[in-house]
Design an enzyme around this catalytic site. Structure first.
Site, mmCIF file in Angstrom:
data_model
loop_
_atom_site.group_PDB
_atom_site.id
_atom_site.type_symbol
_atom_site.label_atom_id
_atom_site.label_comp_id
_atom_site.label_asym_id
_atom_site.label_seq_id
_atom_site.Cartn_x
_atom_site.Cartn_y
_atom_site.Cartn_z
ATOM 1 N N LYS A 129 -43.119 45.576 -5.619
ATOM 2 C CA LYS A 129 -42.426 44.284 -5.611
ATOM 3 C C LYS A 129 -41.213 44.287 -4.696
ATOM 4 C CE LYS A 129 -43.797 41.916 -9.766
ATOM 5 N NZ LYS A 129 -43.466 41.370 -11.057
ATOM 6 N N LYS A 212 -55.722 44.591 -6.266
ATOM 7 C CA LYS A 212 -56.041 44.052 -7.589
ATOM 8 C C LYS A 212 -55.924 42.525 -7.576
ATOM 9 C CE LYS A 212 -51.555 44.073 -9.785
ATOM 10 N NZ LYS A 212 -50.641 44.387 -10.828
ATOM 11 N N LYS A 215 -51.857 37.016 -9.504
ATOM 12 C CA LYS A 215 -51.499 35.608 -9.361
ATOM 13 C C LYS A 215 -50.502 35.412 -8.221
ATOM 14 C CE LYS A 215 -49.125 36.678 -13.607
ATOM 15 N NZ LYS A 215 -49.291 36.654 -15.042
HETATM 16 P P1 TYM Z 1 -48.769 40.775 -16.496
HETATM 17 O O1 TYM Z 1 -48.229 39.498 -17.037
HETATM 18 O O2 TYM Z 1 -48.626 41.031 -15.045
HETATM 19 O O3 TYM Z 1 -50.300 40.931 -16.844
HETATM 20 C C1 TYM Z 1 -50.768 40.674 -18.160
HETATM 21 C C2 TYM Z 1 -51.927 41.600 -18.503
HETATM 22 O O4 TYM Z 1 -52.996 41.430 -17.581
HETATM 23 C C3 TYM Z 1 -53.376 42.684 -17.043
HETATM 24 N N1 TYM Z 1 -53.814 42.479 -15.656
HETATM 25 C C4 TYM Z 1 -54.996 42.912 -15.185
HETATM 26 N N2 TYM Z 1 -56.008 43.556 -15.787
HETATM 27 C C5 TYM Z 1 -57.104 43.824 -15.031
HETATM 28 N N3 TYM Z 1 -57.210 43.477 -13.714
HETATM 29 C C6 TYM Z 1 -56.218 42.824 -13.084
HETATM 30 N N4 TYM Z 1 -56.347 42.475 -11.805
HETATM 31 C C7 TYM Z 1 -55.032 42.509 -13.829
HETATM 32 N N5 TYM Z 1 -53.868 41.870 -13.524
HETATM 33 C C8 TYM Z 1 -53.138 41.870 -14.658
HETATM 34 C C9 TYM Z 1 -52.108 43.523 -17.121
HETATM 35 O O5 TYM Z 1 -52.389 44.899 -17.065
HETATM 36 C C10 TYM Z 1 -51.524 43.095 -18.436
HETATM 37 O O6 TYM Z 1 -52.134 43.790 -19.502
HETATM 38 N N6 TYM Z 1 -45.180 43.969 -17.903
HETATM 39 C C11 TYM Z 1 -46.355 43.263 -18.328
HETATM 40 C C12 TYM Z 1 -46.087 42.325 -19.487
HETATM 41 C C13 TYM Z 1 -45.442 42.972 -20.662
HETATM 42 C C14 TYM Z 1 -46.080 43.790 -21.628
HETATM 43 C C15 TYM Z 1 -45.053 44.116 -22.571
HETATM 44 C C16 TYM Z 1 -47.367 44.266 -21.785
HETATM 45 C C17 TYM Z 1 -44.145 42.845 -21.041
HETATM 46 N N7 TYM Z 1 -43.907 43.523 -22.180
HETATM 47 C C18 TYM Z 1 -45.335 44.943 -23.660
HETATM 48 C C19 TYM Z 1 -47.646 45.081 -22.877
HETATM 49 C C20 TYM Z 1 -46.633 45.414 -23.797
HETATM 50 C C21 TYM Z 1 -46.884 42.426 -17.170
HETATM 51 O O7 TYM Z 1 -46.171 42.103 -16.268
HETATM 52 O O8 TYM Z 1 -48.172 42.004 -17.320
#
Ligand code: TYM
Length: 348
Positions: A129, A212, A215
């Site tokens: 990032k 990957k 969004k």
């Molecule tokens: P975030 O919001 O970017 O993504 C949410 C979830 O989607 C999964 N994900 C994917 N899985 C498979 N293929 C992809 N291309 C893909 N893109 C996203 C992510 O692995 C995630 O599970 N930091 C985290 C949010 C968070 C969180 C937490 C998660 C904050 N606190 C505590 C678990 C526990 C995040 O930015 O996910």
């Protein structure tokens, strides 16, 4: 006596009847895509059968990148509606918005005092990032983001954290920080395990299978949004890049087909080898046409349920009110234990 030696009994008395607990979150930062659904939400729904689940729209994480106020509000509610529409049951699971429970930010501060700069600097997501940003203008929150995530997980004493592959490193950091705290101050935290389900853990971009699905990056054709209408889904799958050759087969030399087959298998609940066998002698066009239908069939019922939820705004508000109350009850117990371990005087 040193503080480390001053070990005390577990924060919560062991509850033999308690099922293992799960915590997970998603940022309300825009378009939800098939990667989020397959990597996270779908597994959240299944885990309700075996675990006590706590699911969160992590709005404080979303603001590490500048948001438009009205959009953030709408995206937060939309995300909660997606959880509900996908099958997260608020009677069984706790569903809430992160900023409604102030303990997250408070625990983050305490964890900040035992997390190292070097650990955070090594986080791949932070490096990605900030790759193009000037050092002086990188927000502290972006750097510190994994500590907030650790606070989220540890507050609920979660045993398991279902996430996509890209979040594994953050859960590992959470484990390190939890162990460090427990060793230094006496046990307050459960050390959580990441749960990464094989199919759909890393959904790749449709126009570049080396990246990957995300969004924030890439064009609209790089992802299928959960809310894309059927004709848009069909078009995007049809346009997805393929590998050289003509066989419908995955493998290290076929990253694009591997990704499309993984999506198919994950959505249809079918082993990839079976799908490959069915398409022997057929071409990419047949396979992609069918995959388009598989994706449409998976997302259409979710979209319909989201429309219903949008027509009854009070219901979602009610879910979030109950969810925040239930989340706060757990979080405040953990936080009180942590404060006591650290030596903060209880509020009279
Ligand atoms: P975030 O919001 O970017 O993504 C949410 C979830 O989607 C999964 N994900 C994917 N899985 C498979 N293929 C992809 N291309 C893909 N893109 C996203 C992510 O692995 C995630 O599970 N930091 C985290 C949010 C968070 C969180 C937490 C998660 C904050 N606190 C505590 C678990 C526990 C995040 O930015 O996910």
């Amino acid at each position: 006596m040193s503080e480390a030696a001053d070990k005390q009994p577990e924060a919560e008395a062991p509850r033999p009847e308690r099922r293992p607990r799960v915590f997970s979150g998603i940022q309300p930062s825009g378009t939800l895509h098939l990667g989020n659904y397959l990597g996270a939400v779908r597994n959240w729904v299944d885990m309700q059968e075996t675990h006590d689940c706590v699911y969160c729209a992590v709005d404080l994480h979303a603001i590490t990148v500048r948001q438009v106020r009205a959009e953030l509000r709408r995206n937060t509610i939309d995300l909660v509606n997606l959880f509900l529409a996908s099958g997260v049951d608020p009677e069984r699971s706790i569903v809430f918005v992160q900023s409604h429970v102030p303990a997250h930010a408070e625990l983050m501060w305490i964890l900040n005092t035992i997390t190292y700069m070097g650990e955070l600097r090594r986080m791949t997501q932070y490096k990605d990032k900030t790759a193009e940003a000037e050092g002086e203008s990188i927000a502290v929150g972006l750097f510190d983001y994994p500590v907030l995530m650790a606070a989220d997980i540890l507050l609920y004493r979660a045993d398991a954290v279902p996430v996509g592959e890209d979040q594994k490193q953050h859960v590992e950091l959470t484990r390190d920080v939890a162990e460090r705290f427990n060793n230094a101050f006496g046990k307050a935290f459960v050390v959580p395990e990441p749960i990464i389900r094989a199919g759909g853990a890393r959904v790749m971009s449709l126009d570049d299978p080396t990246k990957k699905m995300s969004k924030s990056a890439g064009s609209e054709n790089s992802y299928v949004a959960v809310m894309d209408p059927p004709d848009v889904i069909r078009r995007k799958i049809k346009r997805a890049v393929t590998d050289s050759g003509a066989e419908v087969r995955g493998g290290p030399d076929k990253p694009a087909l591997t990704n499309l087959l993984d999506i198919y298998g994950a959505l249809a609940g079918e082993p990839v080898a079976d799908i490959e066998r069915r398409y022997e002698g057929k071409g990419y066009a047949d396979f992609k046409a069918d995959l388009g239908e598989v994706v449409v069939a998976a997302l259409t019922p979710i979209q319909a349920r989201i429309k219903e939820l949008e027509a009854d705004k009070a219901y979602t508000v009610d879910v979030l009110k109950t969810g925040a109350d239930r989340a706060e009850a757990i979080a405040s117990r953990t936080l009180a234990k942590v404060r006591e371990r650290v030596g903060l005087v209880p509020r009279p």
